[in-house]
Scaffold this motif. Structure first.
Motif, short mmCIF file in Angstrom:
data_model
loop_
_atom_site.label_atom_id
_atom_site.label_comp_id
_atom_site.label_asym_id
_atom_site.label_seq_id
_atom_site.Cartn_x
_atom_site.Cartn_y
_atom_site.Cartn_z
N GLN A 461 -19.74 12.73 -8.64
CA GLN A 461 -20.89 11.85 -8.85
C GLN A 461 -22.07 12.26 -7.96
O GLN A 461 -23.22 12.22 -8.38
CB GLN A 461 -20.50 10.40 -8.60
N SER A 462 -21.73 12.63 -6.73
CA SER A 462 -22.79 13.05 -5.80
C SER A 462 -23.47 14.33 -6.30
O SER A 462 -24.70 14.45 -6.27
CB SER A 462 -22.20 13.28 -4.41
N ALA A 463 -22.65 15.29 -6.77
CA ALA A 463 -23.24 16.53 -7.28
C ALA A 463 -24.09 16.27 -8.53
O ALA A 463 -25.18 16.84 -8.69
CB ALA A 463 -22.13 17.53 -7.58
N ASP A 464 -23.59 15.37 -9.40
CA ASP A 464 -24.35 15.06 -10.61
C ASP A 464 -25.65 14.36 -10.28
O ASP A 464 -26.71 14.63 -10.87
CB ASP A 464 -23.50 14.19 -11.53
N TRP A 465 -25.59 13.45 -9.33
CA TRP A 465 -26.80 12.73 -8.91
C TRP A 465 -27.81 13.69 -8.29
O TRP A 465 -29.02 13.59 -8.54
CB TRP A 465 -26.42 11.62 -7.94
N GLN A 466 -27.31 14.63 -7.50
CA GLN A 466 -28.20 15.61 -6.89
C GLN A 466 -28.87 16.49 -7.96
O GLN A 466 -30.05 16.82 -7.86
CB GLN A 466 -27.42 16.49 -5.90
N LYS A 467 -28.09 16.81 -8.99
CA LYS A 467 -28.66 17.60 -10.07
C LYS A 467 -29.76 16.82 -10.78
O LYS A 467 -30.83 17.38 -11.10
CB LYS A 467 -27.54 17.96 -11.06
N LYS A 468 -29.53 15.54 -11.02
CA LYS A 468 -30.56 14.71 -11.63
C LYS A 468 -31.81 14.63 -10.77
O LYS A 468 -32.94 14.68 -11.27
CB LYS A 468 -30.01 13.31 -11.90
N ILE A 469 -31.58 14.47 -9.47
CA ILE A 469 -32.73 14.40 -8.56
C ILE A 469 -33.52 15.70 -8.58
O ILE A 469 -34.77 15.69 -8.63
CB ILE A 469 -32.25 14.05 -7.13
N ASP A 470 -32.80 16.81 -8.52
CA ASP A 470 -33.49 18.11 -8.54
C ASP A 470 -34.29 18.30 -9.84
O ASP A 470 -35.44 18.77 -9.82
CB ASP A 470 -32.48 19.24 -8.38
N ASP A 471 -33.67 17.93 -10.97
CA ASP A 471 -34.37 18.05 -12.26
C ASP A 471 -35.60 17.14 -12.31
O ASP A 471 -36.68 17.54 -12.77
CB ASP A 471 -33.41 17.70 -13.39
N ALA A 472 -35.43 15.89 -11.83
CA ALA A 472 -36.55 14.95 -11.82
C ALA A 472 -37.67 15.45 -10.91
O ALA A 472 -38.86 15.33 -11.23
CB ALA A 472 -36.08 13.56 -11.39
N LEU A 473 -37.28 16.00 -9.74
CA LEU A 473 -38.30 16.53 -8.83
C LEU A 473 -39.11 17.64 -9.50
O LEU A 473 -40.35 17.67 -9.39
CB LEU A 473 -37.63 17.05 -7.56
N GLU A 474 -38.40 18.53 -10.17
CA GLU A 474 -39.11 19.64 -10.81
C GLU A 474 -40.05 19.14 -11.89
O GLU A 474 -41.21 19.57 -11.97
CB GLU A 474 -38.08 20.60 -11.40
N ARG A 475 -39.57 18.22 -12.72
CA ARG A 475 -40.41 17.72 -13.82
C ARG A 475 -41.57 16.89 -13.32
O ARG A 475 -42.70 17.01 -13.80
CB ARG A 475 -39.54 16.91 -14.77
N LEU A 476 -41.30 16.05 -12.32
CA LEU A 476 -42.38 15.21 -11.78
C LEU A 476 -43.41 16.05 -11.03
O LEU A 476 -44.61 15.74 -11.06
CB LEU A 476 -41.80 14.13 -10.88
N GLN A 477 -42.93 17.08 -10.35
CA GLN A 477 -43.88 17.97 -9.69
C GLN A 477 -44.78 18.67 -10.71
O GLN A 477 -45.98 18.80 -10.51
CB GLN A 477 -43.13 18.99 -8.83
#
Length: 1230
Positions: A461-477
């Motif tokens: 779950q932690s790895a999946d959440w981190q992946k979501k955060i990384d994807d969101a960061l890239e898209r929001l940036q």
């Protein structure tokens, strides 16, 4: 001014008018110059304004004589009047206008000085801005060249040194930025009344960029200092941590040895002491955990900087050693705890330990769930990323504990026998030992499985959440960067839009430039549209099921879209406003021509761009410019000139001067035509093209003759004249060849240069011209005298005889070249003779001849001089010659020579010889050898009509020009023996003048159909038509009756004389045979018969006029029926019923001045002796019957109603038919 004063001092009216005109002009000028704003910092705009101010100042100085004349006139009025009130008013007005003049002049001078200073300051500011921008570019390039901070001492020192050097340069460059700011502040302060938005915008941009550069320098300096402190402290902290680690390892070893001594675990007190020592050790380990992580992170940074060096290897080795020892220390701590907790309650301890781990895992799982959902903006997601990084660190720290616990349980279950399990799990007592052991084992095993499952699940779950955060960061940036870039572009675009001046404040001459700039600006916005679409696309990718954008981001996206739409609407609206302003007020519009008329007149434009004019005083409209109408009326003064060529030339000369075309050189005209690319002569020109070309012509003339040319008035009048000549139907289009012919014919140039240019326009590329092309040229040329009503004297509008004459002169070649055309034109052909006469008239205007007129005694003779070649020392001035006056002893048929320039001694000798020779010649010689001053062509009734070019539109019906031309042609045909041109014999005959008067009256009656005098309702049309037409017809019938009586009397006299002399009765017309006069009696009879035939011809011409007049009346009655049948709800213009321009268009021919005066001076033939004619015996009887019918058609009492008018028209038609039958039969018998 009181009316009593005006009555007492009548001259004050003229003074008031001049004063009001000058005051109004000064007021308009004052408003104009004070409304002019210039873009501060724009050198082109400032220079343009300086030029305009200079032109305005020159215009003001040129009007200085008008002010002086007004002041002088005021002084004279004050001296002449004793009225104190009038003197006071004059003084006040002069003081007021003098003050107004001084204010305007002073403002112009101060404004000019201000613009000069603005130009100087703007130049300095632009130079300072350019230097500041160069500094900014250098600074930005330096910033881009910065490398990532290195964590080595040498690299940090080098980077620090470079930063200090750059900071020094920044301080030096600050001077340039300050200078630019000071200059900008000066411009903003001193010229705040003008447009300083551009200066403010550029200054703000420079300061913002400079502030960003300084901030980056400060941030870099702080980062370097922090890196240097970290590097200096790292090794100290590492050594300190390693020293502590050694102490902790020693303590752990001691505790481990103590816990493994025999019987230690059996002593509870000892176990509590060891547990306390372990807790202290674990507290120190926890306290140094952050230190360990910081050292590890900083060490990794240093390693990246030292990559590939020996120091990197050493540091890597020390870090690996530190990590290993740290891990071992934590393991020892856990082992010590596990060993200390191992006792008779070991099963419970393991069970509790697993329960604690399960509770912690559940807690962390809940904590991880609470971090969801992903934030909708970049700061929120970055914060979530930081929180999850801490969360992962906790997992990493807890991992050894969990693995150790699982391993301990596994070992416990593997090593403990069943008895031991029974010991630790005695309950319940009703179970067998094997069941109790199996139950405890299952419980521990289940807890171990749960811990392992939950741990793996939490890590996933932690790895999946981190992946979501990384994807969101890239898209929001990506979204944030796109929005920031779009926002910057929009702010720049909005800044440019904010610099727009209201369209009403723009100068008319600058409308096109502003329009082009906005169009370029709109083209530059096209990439911006793509950016807007890109932002919207990125925003739409964030779905509620995935990532819900925050309200802030949604607001930002919506705001960007709104700003983009507002910007688009603003640009479109700006372009629309500029287009409308350019259309209504721009150089290509007709707005500048509105000043060509003064009140109560107003210039209006029909849908096809053709101008017409509204008189608000009389509430009428007309096609002709008021000044053009006045000019046509003034041309009536020249109708007393007996010779049509000179009459036409003098009218054209007056027209040429009124249009200022006498100032236009042929080269200037050609340049203007080439500038507008008017090379396709068959192409039509619309009104705007004509106006543009004429504006170019007159603008150039205004530069050369500033005081003589009023551009709007000249353009409008020349346009009016060209339409009257070549577009009587007011279709709004004429051919390029027609335009060239009209302008070049009246321009200032040598006659042969005009011939060459006109021939070149119709010649082919090889330089040859066929009959069709020549016909086009002659057709357009003959329209010029045709418009003045003089075309009949020049062979009529049928140009086929002239074309045939030219090609006969060229021996009937299929094509002619320019040389042959020039030779033919030098003979002055009848259809074109008006053009060389125009040149002679122009040349004679300033000629002064040292001679005295033998008639009016004028001396010296000004203008043309006519010297007799029959009598010595006999001269006539142009006024006497044109009016047909002669002195006693001199006949008009005597030969004369014309001079338009002072004579030379050679010409005097030549003329003396001719006079001497003519002294020995008789009258009969001059009668038999008439001389012509032109090359005759066949009459207007001979030959087939050449096809009229379709590009020169005429009216759909027979317009007044055509009817008058036909009547004039018939009269000219029958009067061609009554006079000659210039040197031909002219027989004064009162009947000729009567015929002229008749046609002139007829033209005046037709001219009443002009739009200027149009009735306002059908009832008025009936009244006006009945009164005017009845009176006109009654006058014509009275003339016919008088002429018939004279004809009958003449016939009776001739008959009686014939019978008295004992001659045989006159033969009937079919028996007529040509005879030769054998006696003076026969010669007298021939002369009388000739006179009778002339009378008959005139009567026939009048009959034709009446016939056409009858047709016109029937046409008008037909229109009246239509008016009575249709609803009387006509469109109204200014409160009165008017015909629209399109309706007036059909009557535009009648609005032109019909100044027709036919003199038989264009054709001269010698009367043959075989043209004897005896009057028909039955003519008088037929005419009496006709006259009786005409008289019966007009009873003494008639009702003013439509029915009687219709009956009257029918009676008149029947009478005309009878008259036509009688005259036609008579002609057949002849």
């Amino acid at each position: 001014m009181p009316s009593s004063v005006l009555l007492e001092v009548p001259a004050l009216a003229d003074f008031n008018k001049a004063w009001a005109e000058l005051t109004d002009w000064l007021s308009r000028l004052d408003r104009e110059i004070k409304s002019q704003r210039v873009k501060v910092g724009d050198l082109d705009d400032i220079n343009g304004m300086i030029i305009k101010q200079k032109a305005i100042l020159q215009d003001l100085e040129q009007r200085r004589p008008q002010l002086d004349e007004l002041i002088t006139a005021a002084q004279n009025l004050k001296n002449k009047t004793s009225n104190q009130e009038a003197r006071t008013i004059i003084t006040d007005r002069i003081e007021k206008i003098q003050s107004q003049w001084d204010d305007v002049h002073g403002y112009l001078q101060s404004r000019r000085q201000q613009l000069q200073e603005m130009l100087k300051d703007s130049t300095q500011w632009l130079e300072a801005k350019r230097e500041a921008e160069q500094v900014l570019e250098q600074a930005k390039a330096k910033l881009e060249s910065w490398k990532e901070i290195s964590y080595t001492m040498e690299a940090l020192k080098k980077q620090n040194t470079e930063l200090k050097q750059f900071s020094k340069e920044i301080r030096q460059w600050q001077i340039n930025v300050d200078v630019a700011n000071d200059m900008a502040l000066k411009l903003l302060r001193d010229y705040s009344a003008d447009d300083t938005r551009n200066v403010q915008l550029m200054t703000d941009s420079i300061n913002a960029s400079w502030a960003a550069i300084n901030k980056r320098v400060c941030d870099r300096e702080a980062a370097l200092e922090s890196a240097l402190r970290m590097l200096q402290q790292f090794y100290l902290d590492l050594e300190k941590f390693l020293a502590w680690l050694t102490e902790a390892e020693t303590t752990a070893n001691v505790l481990q040895d103590a816990t493994h001594k025999e019987k230690t675990l059996e002593d509870a007190k000892m176990v509590r002491d060891l547990m306390k020592q372990w807790q202290e050790l674990q507290a120190e380990i926890d306290a140094h955990t952050d230190i360990y992580h910081n050292l590890d992170e900083n060490g990794q940074k240093i390693l990246r900087s030292l990559e590939g060096s020996e120091d990197a290897t050493l540091l890597q080795r020390r870090l690996d050693n530190m990590n290993f020892r740290w891990s071992e220390l934590r393991k020892k701590s856990l082992n010590i705890r596990s060993h200390l907790e191992a006792s008779t309650d070991q099963w419970k301890r393991l069970h509790l330990s697993l329960q604690e781990l399960l509770a912690w895992l559940q807690l962390k799982e809940d904590e991880l769930k609470q971090q969801a959902p992903i934030g909708g903006d970049l700061p929120t997601v970055q914060k979530q990323n930081d929180i999850h990084r801490t969360f992962k660190r906790e997992l990493k720290t807890k991992e050894p504990v969990i693995r150790n616990a699982l391993e301990t349980v596994r070992i416990f279950l593997a090593e403990q026998p069943v008895e031991a399990v029974e010991k630790v799990c005695p309950e319940p007592r009703d179970l067998s030992p094997e069941e109790r052991a199996h139950s405890a084992t299952k419980l521990l095993q289940r807890q171990v499985d749960e811990v392992r499952t939950e741990w793996d699940k939490l890590n996933l779950q932690s790895a999946d959440w981190q992946k979501k955060i990384d994807d969101a960061l890239e898209r929001l940036q990506g979204l944030q960067e796109a929005m920031d870039e779009l926002d910057l572009k929009l702010r720049q675009a909005e800044a440019f839009k904010g610099s727009w001046q209201p369209v009403g404040d723009l100068l008319i001459d600058s409308l096109q430039d502003h329009l082009e700039k906005v169009k370029v600006y709109r083209a530059e916005l096209v990439p911006l549209k793509e950016k807007v679409h890109h932002v919207n696309e990125l925003a739409h990718r964030f779905t509620p099921s995935d990532i819900q954008l925050s309200q802030y981001n949604l607001s930002c996206v919506e705001d960007l879209n709104t700003r983009w739409k507002v910007l688009q609407v603003a640009v479109d609206e700006r372009i629309k406003q500029l287009h409308e302003a350019h259309r209504d007020f721009g150089p290509t519009s007709q707005h500048f021509l509105t000043t060509s008329v003064q009140g109560p007149w107003e210039r209006a434009i029909s849908p096809n761009k053709v101008p017409y004019y509204i008189n608000h005083e009389t509430q009428t409209t007309c096609w002709d410019h008021p000044k053009m109408t006045e000019l046509y009326q003034s041309l009536a003064d020249l109708n007393n000139v007996r010779f049509s060529a000179y009459r036409t030339a003098m009218k054209l000369r007056r027209l040429q001067k009124a249009l200022c075309l006498d100032l236009l050189s042929l080269s200037a005209a050609c340049d203007a035509l080439d500038q507008h690319n008017l090379k396709q002569n068959d192409q039509p020109m619309d009104i705007l093209q004509i106006i543009n070309c004429l504006t170019t012509i007159y603008d150039r003339l205004e530069q050369e003759h500033n005081n003589l040319v009023n551009v709007p008035l000249c353009v409008d009048m020349c346009l009016n004249w060209l339409l009257n000549v070549y577009d009587t139907g007011r279709t709004g289009r004429i051919r390029v060849l027609s335009f060239k012919t009209g302008v070049v014919s009246l321009c200032k140039a040598h006659l042969e240069d005009k011939y060459r240019y006109l021939f070149k326009q119709v010649a082919s590329s090889t330089g040859f011209c066929d009959q069709r092309r020549l016909g086009l040229l002659l057709h357009d040329s003959i329209q010029i005298p045709r418009q003045l009503g003089e075309v009949a004297s020049f062979g009529g509008s049928n140009i086929e005889p002239s074309v045939r004459s030219c090609f006969q002169f060229a021996n009937n070649k299929p094509e002619i070249e320019a040389a042959l055309f020039l030779d033919w034109m030098r003979l002055e052909p009848q259809s074109m003779v008006w053009l060389p006469v125009l040149h002679r008239v122009a040349a004679a205007e300033t000629a002064k001849h040292q001679a005295k007129c033998n008639i009016c005694k004028e001396c010296p003779i000004i203008g043309f001089r006519y010297r007799s070649l029959k009598h010595f020392n006999y001269d006539i001035c142009q006024s006497c010659f044109f009016s047909g006056r002669v002195a006693k002893g001199h006949k008009m048929h005597y030969p004369m020579v014309e001079y338009c320039t002072p004579t030379t001694s050679g010409e005097d000798v030549r003329d003396f010889a001719k006079v001497l020779k003519n002294k020995f010649r008789t009258k009969r010689y001059f009668a038999k050898h008439p001389r012509m001053g032109y090359l005759p062509v066949q009459t207007v009734l001979e030959g087939d009509n050449m096809e009229t070019p379709a590009s020169s539109p005429q009216l759909s019906h027979d317009d007044t020009h055509s009817r008058i031309e036909h009547y004039a042609s018939r009269l000219a045909e029958m009067e061609n023996t009554n006079g000659s041109y210039l040197n031909d014999s002219i027989s004064p005959n009162e009947s000729i003048d009567d015929e002229h008067l008749l046609i002139q009256h007829y033209c005046q009656s037709l001219n009443q159909e002009s739009p200027l005098s149009q009735p306002r309702s059908p009832a008025q049309i009936l009244i006006s038509l009945e009164s005017e037409e009845r009176g006109e017809l009654e006058r014509i019938l009275a003339d016919l009756e008088e002429e018939n009586r004279n004809l009958q009397a003449e016939y009776e006299r001739l008959k009686q004389q014939h019978e008295h002399k004992g001659l045989s009765p006159l033969p009937s017309p079919p028996e007529m045979m040509p005879v030769s006069p054998q006696s003076p009696r026969d010669a007298e009879l021939i002369a009388e018969a000739k006179l009778l035939r002339q009378h008959k011809g005139r009567l026939e011409a009048r009959m034709q006029i009446l016939e056409d007049h009858n047709k016109q009346l029937e046409s008008q009655l037909h229109r009246l029926r239509q008016l009575l049948e249709q609803p009387q709800a006509d469109a109204k213009v200014n409160g009165t019923t008017l015909s629209s321009p399109s309706t007036s268009l059909q009557r535009s021919g009648s609005s032109q001045p019909m100044l027709l005066r036919v003199v038989g001076s264009q054709t001269s033939e010698t009367m043959g002796e075989d043209e004897l004619l005896s009057p028909p015996q039955d003519t008088s009887t037929g005419l009496e019957e006709v006259m009786e019918q005409l008289n019966n058609s007009f009873p003494s009492s008639r009702g003013h109603n439509v029915g009687s008018l219709f009956h009257m028209a029918d009676d008149l038609g029947r009478a005309m038919e009878t008259l036509v039958t009688v005259m036609t039969d008579d002609k057949v018998l002849e």
